[in-house]
Design an enzyme around this catalytic site. Sequence first.
Site, PDB file in Angstrom:
ATOM      1  N   HIS A  80       0.813  -1.227   0.000  1.00  0.00           N
ATOM      2  CA  HIS A  80       0.000   0.000   0.000  1.00  0.00           C
ATOM      3  C   HIS A  80       0.834   1.258   0.000  1.00  0.00           C
ATOM      4  O   HIS A  80       0.300   2.368  -0.032  1.00  0.00           O
ATOM      5  CB  HIS A  80      -1.039   0.048   1.125  1.00  0.00           C
ATOM      6  CG  HIS A  80      -0.531  -0.273   2.470  1.00  0.00           C
ATOM      7  ND1 HIS A  80      -0.605  -1.539   2.996  1.00  0.00           N
ATOM      8  CD2 HIS A  80       0.054   0.490   3.395  1.00  0.00           C
ATOM      9  CE1 HIS A  80      -0.100  -1.522   4.216  1.00  0.00           C
ATOM     10  NE2 HIS A  80       0.310  -0.315   4.473  1.00  0.00           N
ATOM     11  N   HIS A 107       8.139   7.066   3.373  1.00  0.00           N
ATOM     12  CA  HIS A 107       7.216   6.517   2.376  1.00  0.00           C
ATOM     13  C   HIS A 107       6.448   7.671   1.754  1.00  0.00           C
ATOM     14  O   HIS A 107       6.550   8.807   2.218  1.00  0.00           O
ATOM     15  CB  HIS A 107       6.242   5.515   3.028  1.00  0.00           C
ATOM     16  CG  HIS A 107       5.405   6.153   4.070  1.00  0.00           C
ATOM     17  ND1 HIS A 107       5.778   6.229   5.398  1.00  0.00           N
ATOM     18  CD2 HIS A 107       4.233   6.820   3.980  1.00  0.00           C
ATOM     19  CE1 HIS A 107       4.855   6.879   6.077  1.00  0.00           C
ATOM     20  NE2 HIS A 107       3.920   7.263   5.238  1.00  0.00           N
ATOM     21  N   HIS A 133       2.697   9.164  -0.385  1.00  0.00           N
ATOM     22  CA  HIS A 133       1.272   9.064  -0.700  1.00  0.00           C
ATOM     23  C   HIS A 133       1.052   9.870  -1.972  1.00  0.00           C
ATOM     24  O   HIS A 133       1.652  10.941  -2.131  1.00  0.00           O
ATOM     25  CB  HIS A 133       0.423   9.665   0.429  1.00  0.00           C
ATOM     26  CG  HIS A 133       0.644   9.003   1.756  1.00  0.00           C
ATOM     27  ND1 HIS A 133      -0.111   7.943   2.201  1.00  0.00           N
ATOM     28  CD2 HIS A 133       1.563   9.247   2.732  1.00  0.00           C
ATOM     29  CE1 HIS A 133       0.323   7.571   3.404  1.00  0.00           C
ATOM     30  NE2 HIS A 133       1.338   8.337   3.746  1.00  0.00           N
ATOM     31  N   GLU A 186      -1.879  14.025   1.628  1.00  0.00           N
ATOM     32  CA  GLU A 186      -2.807  13.685   2.732  1.00  0.00           C
ATOM     33  C   GLU A 186      -3.265  14.962   3.425  1.00  0.00           C
ATOM     34  O   GLU A 186      -4.448  15.207   3.579  1.00  0.00           O
ATOM     35  CB  GLU A 186      -2.122  12.737   3.717  1.00  0.00           C
ATOM     36  CG  GLU A 186      -1.789  11.389   3.068  1.00  0.00           C
ATOM     37  CD  GLU A 186      -1.846  10.239   4.028  1.00  0.00           C
ATOM     38  OE1 GLU A 186      -1.102  10.233   5.023  1.00  0.00           O
ATOM     39  OE2 GLU A 186      -2.657   9.328   3.793  1.00  0.00           O
ATOM     40  N   HIS A 190       6.484  11.223   3.747  1.00  0.00           N
ATOM     41  CA  HIS A 190       6.506  11.127   5.212  1.00  0.00           C
ATOM     42  C   HIS A 190       7.788  10.456   5.668  1.00  0.00           C
ATOM     43  O   HIS A 190       8.177   9.400   5.147  1.00  0.00           O
ATOM     44  CB  HIS A 190       5.310  10.297   5.708  1.00  0.00           C
ATOM     45  CG  HIS A 190       4.016  11.025   5.568  1.00  0.00           C
ATOM     46  ND1 HIS A 190       2.804  10.376   5.536  1.00  0.00           N
ATOM     47  CD2 HIS A 190       3.739  12.338   5.424  1.00  0.00           C
ATOM     48  CE1 HIS A 190       1.841  11.266   5.398  1.00  0.00           C
ATOM     49  NE2 HIS A 190       2.385  12.470   5.332  1.00  0.00           N
ATOM     50  N   THR A 245      -1.835   7.619   9.562  1.00  0.00           N
ATOM     51  CA  THR A 245      -2.929   7.818   8.594  1.00  0.00           C
ATOM     52  C   THR A 245      -3.313   6.500   7.920  1.00  0.00           C
ATOM     53  O   THR A 245      -4.116   6.487   6.997  1.00  0.00           O
ATOM     54  CB  THR A 245      -2.531   8.830   7.502  1.00  0.00           C
ATOM     55  OG1 THR A 245      -1.476   8.259   6.716  1.00  0.00           O
ATOM     56  CG2 THR A 245      -2.100  10.144   8.117  1.00  0.00           C
TER      57      THR A 245
END
Length: 263
Positions: free
Chosen positions: A66, A91, A93, A104, A117, A198
Site C-alpha cells: 500500500h 514513504h 502518498h 494527505e 513522510h 494515517t
Amino acid sequence: VSLLLYAGPDGEKAWPKKYPFCGGVFQSPIDFHKDILQYDSNLLPLEFIGYNVSSTDRFTLTNNGHSVKMYLSPTMYIRNLPFEYTASQLHLHWGNRNKSEGSEHTVSGKHFAAELHIVHYNSEKYPDVTAAMDKADGLAVLAILLEIGPFNPSYEKIFRHFRNVKYKDQMVQVPGFNIRELLPDRLDEYYRYEGSLTTPPCYPSVLWTVFRHPVKISQEQLLALETAMYCTESDDPEPLEMVDNFRNVQEFHERLVFISFHE
Ligand SMILES: NS(=O)(=O)c1c(F)c(F)c(S(=O)(=O)CCO)c(N[C@H]2CCCc3ccccc32)c1F
Ligand SMILES: [Zn+2]
C-alpha cells in the site's frame, strides 16, 4: 491488512470496524485553514543529525502493497522536539495519472500532488518503533508536500529504483545520500499538531511536523510515482495499480494547529 486499503468495500470508511482507533480521536490527516492556526514562538527549527548518509551505506526500498517505503539508518535522528526521535522509514502518498492530488494534508482545502513522510520514533523512551507506535509520545512524522516543478535530482535517487519494486514484497538497495536534500529549504516554517498514523491501526501517537513550503518534482517524476507500482504480487493474475493511497482529511474540532511562522 487487506490489499484494498484505500478503495472499495474495505476502504477507509470500513477501517474502524477492524481498527477501532481509526474511528477515534486525534486522527490525521487534516486540512490547515486560517481559523485553527495559532502562531507559537517556541517552535524552533528542527535539527537533523546523521541525515547525510554515505553512499557506501544502503537503504532498503520496498513495496509493501500500500505504499513504497525506504528503511532509514538508526544513526539518523532529530533534535529540538520534546524528545530525541530516531528515523525509522520514509514513504509516500500520491494520487493517479488523471488526478495528481494525492497529498494527505491539505492547505485551505487544496491538495498538493503528493506527500513524503519520514517516520521517527521516540528513542529516548522506547527501544524501537514497534514499542513506540501505540504510545501518545511515540512517533514524530515529518511531512513534505510535493508539487510539480523542475526535475528533482534528489528525489530521483529514490524514484529511479521504482522499476525494481513494482510488485508487493519486492525490495532493492538504494545507495545512501543526504536525506536532508528531500526537505524544503525553510526548515523553520512548519505546521505542528498532535495526530495519528494515517493508515490502520491509526494510533493517535504522532507528533506531526508539516513543512509550510512544498518541494518540487517534475511532471515526469510524478507520473512515474503514479504509474510505477502495483499493490499485488508479480504473479497475481489480476494486478491492482497502487494509486490514490492517501487518507481523506479528518474532522478537527476544538483543536489547534501551531505554526512557527506569521501568515
Ligand atoms: N502516514 S503514516 O501514518 O506515517 C504511515 C503510513 F501511511 C504507512 F503506510 C505506514 S506502513 O508501514 O503501513 C507502509 C509504509 O510505511 C506507516 N508505518 C508505520 C505505522 C505502522 C507500523 C510501522 C512500523 C514500523 C515503522 C513505521 C510504521 C506509517 F507510519
Ligand atoms: Zn504516510
